[in-house]
Write a protein that holds these residues in place. Structure first.
Motif, PDB file in Angstrom:
ATOM      1  N   PHE A 171      -0.730  -1.250  -6.979  1.00  0.00           N
ATOM      2  CA  PHE A 171      -0.191  -2.153  -5.961  1.00  0.00           C
ATOM      3  C   PHE A 171      -1.110  -2.320  -4.756  1.00  0.00           C
ATOM      4  O   PHE A 171      -1.155  -3.390  -4.143  1.00  0.00           O
ATOM      5  N   ALA A 172      -1.849  -1.284  -4.409  1.00  0.00           N
ATOM      6  CA  ALA A 172      -2.734  -1.370  -3.239  1.00  0.00           C
ATOM      7  C   ALA A 172      -3.830  -2.404  -3.448  1.00  0.00           C
ATOM      8  O   ALA A 172      -4.336  -2.991  -2.481  1.00  0.00           O
ATOM      9  N   GLU A 173      -4.186  -2.644  -4.698  1.00  0.00           N
ATOM     10  CA  GLU A 173      -5.262  -3.581  -4.993  1.00  0.00           C
ATOM     11  C   GLU A 173      -4.752  -5.010  -5.120  1.00  0.00           C
ATOM     12  O   GLU A 173      -5.260  -5.922  -4.457  1.00  0.00           O
ATOM     13  N   HIS A 174      -3.731  -5.243  -5.939  1.00  0.00           N
ATOM     14  CA  HIS A 174      -3.292  -6.627  -6.215  1.00  0.00           C
ATOM     15  C   HIS A 174      -2.029  -7.028  -5.458  1.00  0.00           C
ATOM     16  O   HIS A 174      -1.614  -8.191  -5.535  1.00  0.00           O
TER      17      HIS A 174
ATOM     18  N   ILE B 224       0.841  -1.201   0.000  1.00  0.00           N
ATOM     19  CA  ILE B 224       0.000   0.000   0.000  1.00  0.00           C
ATOM     20  C   ILE B 224       0.872   1.246   0.000  1.00  0.00           C
ATOM     21  O   ILE B 224       0.586   2.237  -0.692  1.00  0.00           O
ATOM     22  N   ALA B 225       1.977   1.199   0.754  1.00  0.00           N
ATOM     23  CA  ALA B 225       2.916   2.323   0.747  1.00  0.00           C
ATOM     24  C   ALA B 225       3.576   2.481  -0.629  1.00  0.00           C
ATOM     25  O   ALA B 225       3.770   3.605  -1.114  1.00  0.00           O
ATOM     26  N   LEU B 226       3.914   1.352  -1.279  1.00  0.00           N
ATOM     27  CA  LEU B 226       4.491   1.424  -2.621  1.00  0.00           C
ATOM     28  C   LEU B 226       3.501   1.999  -3.634  1.00  0.00           C
ATOM     29  O   LEU B 226       3.908   2.637  -4.606  1.00  0.00           O
ATOM     30  N   HIS B 227       2.226   1.776  -3.402  1.00  0.00           N
ATOM     31  CA  HIS B 227       1.204   2.339  -4.287  1.00  0.00           C
ATOM     32  C   HIS B 227       1.278   3.865  -4.304  1.00  0.00           C
ATOM     33  O   HIS B 227       1.031   4.490  -5.344  1.00  0.00           O
ATOM     34  N   GLU B 228       1.601   4.452  -3.160  1.00  0.00           N
ATOM     35  CA  GLU B 228       1.719   5.909  -3.107  1.00  0.00           C
ATOM     36  C   GLU B 228       2.873   6.394  -3.976  1.00  0.00           C
ATOM     37  O   GLU B 228       2.810   7.498  -4.540  1.00  0.00           O
ATOM     38  N   ARG B 229       3.927   5.609  -4.109  1.00  0.00           N
ATOM     39  CA  ARG B 229       5.087   5.985  -4.918  1.00  0.00           C
ATOM     40  C   ARG B 229       4.861   5.690  -6.397  1.00  0.00           C
ATOM     41  O   ARG B 229       5.367   6.415  -7.268  1.00  0.00           O
TER      42      ARG B 229
END
Length: 238
Positions: free
Chosen positions: A188-191, A177-182
């Protein structure tokens, strides 16, 4: 149905215990009880999250449980809310726990299975209490300092492995989820970095980012991406 097993590996005293028998219907704590009767407690459970993902880290957790926790089970079969609640219980009641993170570059360099084995060794070594025995999910781990056993579907049949599964998955999900922000374009937050249809489409459109595993075929086929060139693709395709 019963399962007979002979502990493997070395024991600090040189004692080699007799085979033990665990009934399949003895519940999640059957392995721990059988090992404790042989003088091999406390028992550490080890599991990983993210082995099959093509992006993000591999996360390995080791847990030595304290008090009994109701509702433990395979982390993949629990709802996110239930996993979070059990994670909090484990963190506050476990006798000891440790978490090891293997970044994508290390996976590309060392290979997935080798990284997994090494991560499990590190996780056991970082426990604050010395376990008398280690249960790992799925396959044996050579080189552990105490006797151990690889348990098929261990997160469904052994409480300490189920706890490790939950700790590893919740930790990794939070990291993704943190990587999704980047890197929001990949979802990434979903899968959580797994090779879903949407993730593959994003790879085709944008190429991989530095948090992808370039040794995985799904990523390797998508091209060099933002910063990685051909000479940084890693050690082969898996």
């Amino acid at each position: 149905m019963t399962v007979a097993f002979r502990p493997t590996g070395s024991h600090p005293t040189g004692f080699r215990p007799l085979p033990s028998v665990v009934r399949r219907d003895s519940g999640l704590y059957g392995y721990e009880r059988a090992l404790a009767r042989r003088g091999l407690g406390p028992v550490a459970g080890v599991d990983e999250a993210g082995r099959g993902a093509c992006a993000g880290p591999l996360v390995i957790a080791a847990v030595v449980l304290g008090r009994r926790i109701e509702g433990l089970g395979d982390s993949k079969m629990l709802t996110p809310a239930r996993r979070e609640a059990l994670y909090d219980r484990i963190m506050t009641t476990a006798r000891s726990f440790s978490v090891v993170t293997i970044p994508p570059k290390e996976i590309d360099t060392r290979g997935l299975h080798r990284s997994n084995i090494e991560g499990m060794r590190r996780a056991v070594a970082r426990l604050s209490c010395h376990p008398g025995y280690v249960l790992t999910d799925g396959f044996p781990v050579p080189g552990l300092p105490v006797p151990s056993l690889g348990v098929w579907k261990g997160d469904q049949v052994a409480a300490c492995v189920a706890a490790a599964s939950i700790v590893a998955k919740v930790t990794r999900d939070r990291m993704m989820i943190a990587l999704h922000e980047r890197h929001p374009v990949y979802g990434f937050a979903e899968h959580k970095g797994y090779g879903t249809v949407d993730h593959r489409r994003a790879l085709e459109m944008y190429g991989p980012c530095p948090d992808h595993r370039f040794s995985f075929a799904t990523v390797a086929r998508s091209g060099p991406g933002e910063v990685m060139g051909e000479n940084e693709m890693g050690a082969g395709v898996v």
